[in-house]
Design an enzyme around this catalytic site. Structure first.
Site, PDB file in Angstrom:
ATOM      1  N   SER A 170      99.914 149.250  28.800  1.00 10.79           N
ATOM      2  CA  SER A 170      99.875 149.289  30.267  1.00 10.79           C
ATOM      3  C   SER A 170     100.454 150.599  30.785  1.00 10.79           C
ATOM      4  O   SER A 170     100.146 151.003  31.908  1.00 10.79           O
ATOM      5  CB  SER A 170     100.632 148.102  30.858  1.00 10.79           C
ATOM      6  OG  SER A 170     101.984 148.131  30.455  1.00 10.79           O
ATOM      7  N   LEU A 196     103.388 140.596  25.712  1.00 16.58           N
ATOM      8  CA  LEU A 196     104.440 139.729  25.158  1.00 16.58           C
ATOM      9  C   LEU A 196     104.678 138.504  26.037  1.00 16.58           C
ATOM     10  O   LEU A 196     105.365 137.579  25.625  1.00 16.58           O
ATOM     11  CB  LEU A 196     105.742 140.519  25.002  1.00 16.58           C
ATOM     12  CG  LEU A 196     105.697 141.657  23.980  1.00 16.58           C
ATOM     13  CD1 LEU A 196     106.928 142.546  24.132  1.00 16.58           C
ATOM     14  CD2 LEU A 196     105.625 141.119  22.562  1.00 16.58           C
ATOM     15  N   SER A 218     120.199 150.051  30.540  1.00 14.59           N
ATOM     16  CA  SER A 218     120.241 151.268  31.360  1.00 14.59           C
ATOM     17  C   SER A 218     121.605 151.448  32.000  1.00 14.59           C
ATOM     18  O   SER A 218     122.266 150.466  32.372  1.00 14.59           O
ATOM     19  CB  SER A 218     119.181 151.152  32.452  1.00 14.59           C
ATOM     20  OG  SER A 218     119.363 152.167  33.420  1.00 14.59           O
ATOM     21  N   TYR A 255     114.189 145.888  39.127  1.00 15.01           N
ATOM     22  CA  TYR A 255     114.170 146.537  37.807  1.00 15.01           C
ATOM     23  C   TYR A 255     115.569 146.506  37.191  1.00 15.01           C
ATOM     24  O   TYR A 255     115.761 146.065  36.051  1.00 15.01           O
ATOM     25  CB  TYR A 255     113.672 147.995  37.925  1.00 15.01           C
ATOM     26  CG  TYR A 255     114.129 148.855  36.764  1.00 15.01           C
ATOM     27  CD1 TYR A 255     113.507 148.749  35.526  1.00 15.01           C
ATOM     28  CD2 TYR A 255     115.214 149.724  36.887  1.00 15.01           C
ATOM     29  CE1 TYR A 255     113.963 149.507  34.453  1.00 15.01           C
ATOM     30  CE2 TYR A 255     115.670 150.479  35.825  1.00 15.01           C
ATOM     31  CZ  TYR A 255     115.044 150.367  34.609  1.00 15.01           C
ATOM     32  OH  TYR A 255     115.508 151.092  33.546  1.00 15.01           O
ATOM     33  N   LYS A 303     117.444 144.367  33.714  1.00 11.98           N
ATOM     34  CA  LYS A 303     118.271 144.891  32.619  1.00 11.98           C
ATOM     35  C   LYS A 303     119.555 144.057  32.492  1.00 11.98           C
ATOM     36  O   LYS A 303     119.989 143.712  31.394  1.00 11.98           O
ATOM     37  CB  LYS A 303     118.606 146.368  32.846  1.00 11.98           C
ATOM     38  CG  LYS A 303     117.394 147.281  32.768  1.00 11.98           C
ATOM     39  CD  LYS A 303     116.728 147.237  31.401  1.00 11.98           C
ATOM     40  CE  LYS A 303     115.457 148.023  31.312  1.00 11.98           C
ATOM     41  NZ  LYS A 303     114.651 147.717  30.117  1.00 11.98           N
ATOM     42  N   ASN A 306     108.091 159.500  39.003  1.00  9.56           N
ATOM     43  CA  ASN A 306     109.273 159.192  39.811  1.00  9.56           C
ATOM     44  C   ASN A 306     110.466 159.993  39.332  1.00  9.56           C
ATOM     45  O   ASN A 306     111.381 160.268  40.087  1.00  9.56           O
ATOM     46  CB  ASN A 306     109.641 157.701  39.676  1.00  9.56           C
ATOM     47  CG  ASN A 306     108.541 156.814  40.200  1.00  9.56           C
ATOM     48  OD1 ASN A 306     108.127 156.955  41.347  1.00  9.56           O
ATOM     49  ND2 ASN A 306     108.054 155.913  39.363  1.00  9.56           N
TER      50      ASN A 306
END
Ligand code: UD1
Length: 340
Positions: free
Chosen positions: A35, A60, A125, A150, A154, A199
């Site tokens: 993707s 997945l 992250s 996002y 994490k 980005n």
């Protein structure tokens, strides 16, 4: 030699990690839905490592496919990269992020339990630290509420793994909290391949210099930093990849000190946006077209890592300099242009 499943292994960090794993003598199996990467990534991995990984393309989120894969192959450990990672997109489409990033992880962990696979490395992250009060950020620096879905995936991903280690004897996880991975393979033949407008800073710089973008906007020059632009801990992607090999070998070798461990992956040194631009211009001889724009919402002023734990406990240290990061990123951008 171990069999390592690398989910998201055709992506930016995944592909560099696949190369380093193969170079260290491991067998690599990749699952990726392509993707945010392309099948040519496998050719690049093969060329730069000497071996083509086993590859299957599926999502997945499809638990039956994940279970089948674990039944078909012998797997010793997993590095789980596969996830969406665009902060703005996650704000616009939160459920896309929760479904993709968290259901995928749950399916992988479930399949591990059924197949008795014990070891997983998770891509986390530095975003979990937000803007720390005290720098450098250590692994003990408090995790703050995420600024975006996002970032939240994490944090929840780490918590899912903690819960699994509590529930399952012999289940080991290492969360690697990346600071700002940039750069490319020294050959210039593998690197970041953003789809659409980048980005992140480094691909925006190289795309501007090659003429794909008109101008780089520096998001804010009124921060409380030496030159007013925001400071990050940029780290070469090949150093990041090597840390994954260390983490995997640590778990497989039974050296983990607890079932869940966290390591920061950074250089320990902060550079400002202007310093990254200066390094790029110096190493490449290119003049970058840029101007200053307002701050970007959600950005922190400055963050860089304490690398003590990774150095002492993991036995890993970032080796490559900012100049090597910016020059290799440029070599990769030119390589891409030469293939058009
Ligand atoms: C971003 C994400 C972070 C994610 C990481 C990995 C945000 C707020 N943070 O980190 O959650 O884990 O990417 O993909 O999006 N900059 C410019 N002009 C540009 C692009 C960036 O000045 O066109 C500046 C930014 O304001 C920042 C620095 O460059 O100060 C680095 O930006 P970026 O590469 O996007 O990384 P982060 O924002 O640190």
């Amino acid at each position: 030699m171990s069999n390592i499943l690398v989910t998201g292994g055709t992506g930016y960090i995944g592909s560099h990690t696949a190369i380093e794993l193969i170079k260290a003598g491991h067998e690599v199996l990749i699952i990726d839905d392509l993707s945010n990467s392309t099948i040519e990534s496998l050719d690049r991995i093969e060329k730069l490592s000497g071996k083509r990984p086993i590859f299957e393309q599926f999502k997945l989120r499809d638990s039956a496919k994940v279970d089948d894969f674990f039944e078909e192959y012998d797997i010793d450990a997993i590095i789980h990269f596969a996830a969406y990672k665009a902060v703005g997109e996650s704000v616009a489409h939160p459920m896309m992020y929760y479904k993709n990033n968290l259901v995928s992880l749950a399916n992988v962990v479930d399949a591990m339990t059924t197949s008795k696979v014990k070891n997983i490395v998770f891509s986390s992250s530095a975003t979990v630290y937000g803007q720390p009060d005290v720098l450098p950020a250590t692994e003990e620096t408090p995790v703050v509420p995420a600024e975006s879905p996002y970032g939240n995936t994490k944090q929840i991903g780490e918590q899912m793994l903690i819960d699994q280690t509590i529930a399952t004897e012999n289940f080991n996880a290492i969360a690697l909290r990346y600071f700002n991975p940039i750069g490319a393979h020294e050959s210039g033949e593998n690197g970041e391949l953003p789809t659409g407008t980048p980005n992140n800073l480094m691909p925006f710089i190289t795309q501007t210099a090659i003429g794909l973008r008109d101008e780089l906007k520096i998001f804010g020059d009124d921060y409380n930093t030496p030159d007013g632009t925001a400071v990050r801990d940029y780290i070469h992607v090949v150093d990041i990849a090597k840390a994954h090999v260390k983490a995997i070998e640590r778990m497989i070798g039974g050296k983990s000190e607890s079932q869940f461990e966290i390591f920061n992956l950074g250089t320990g040194k902060g550079f400002s946006v202007k310093e990254v631009i200066d390094s790029f211009e110096k190493t490449t001889g290119e003049k970058l077209n840029y101007s200053v724009a307002p701050r970007r919402g959600g950005d922190v002023e400055q963050i860089y890592a304490s690398t003590d734990k990774a150095n002492k406990v993991l036995g890993w240290k970032a080796e490559l300099s900012l100049d090597e990061m910016t020059l290799s990123a440029w070599k990769w951008e030119k390589y891409l242009a030469s293939k058009k």
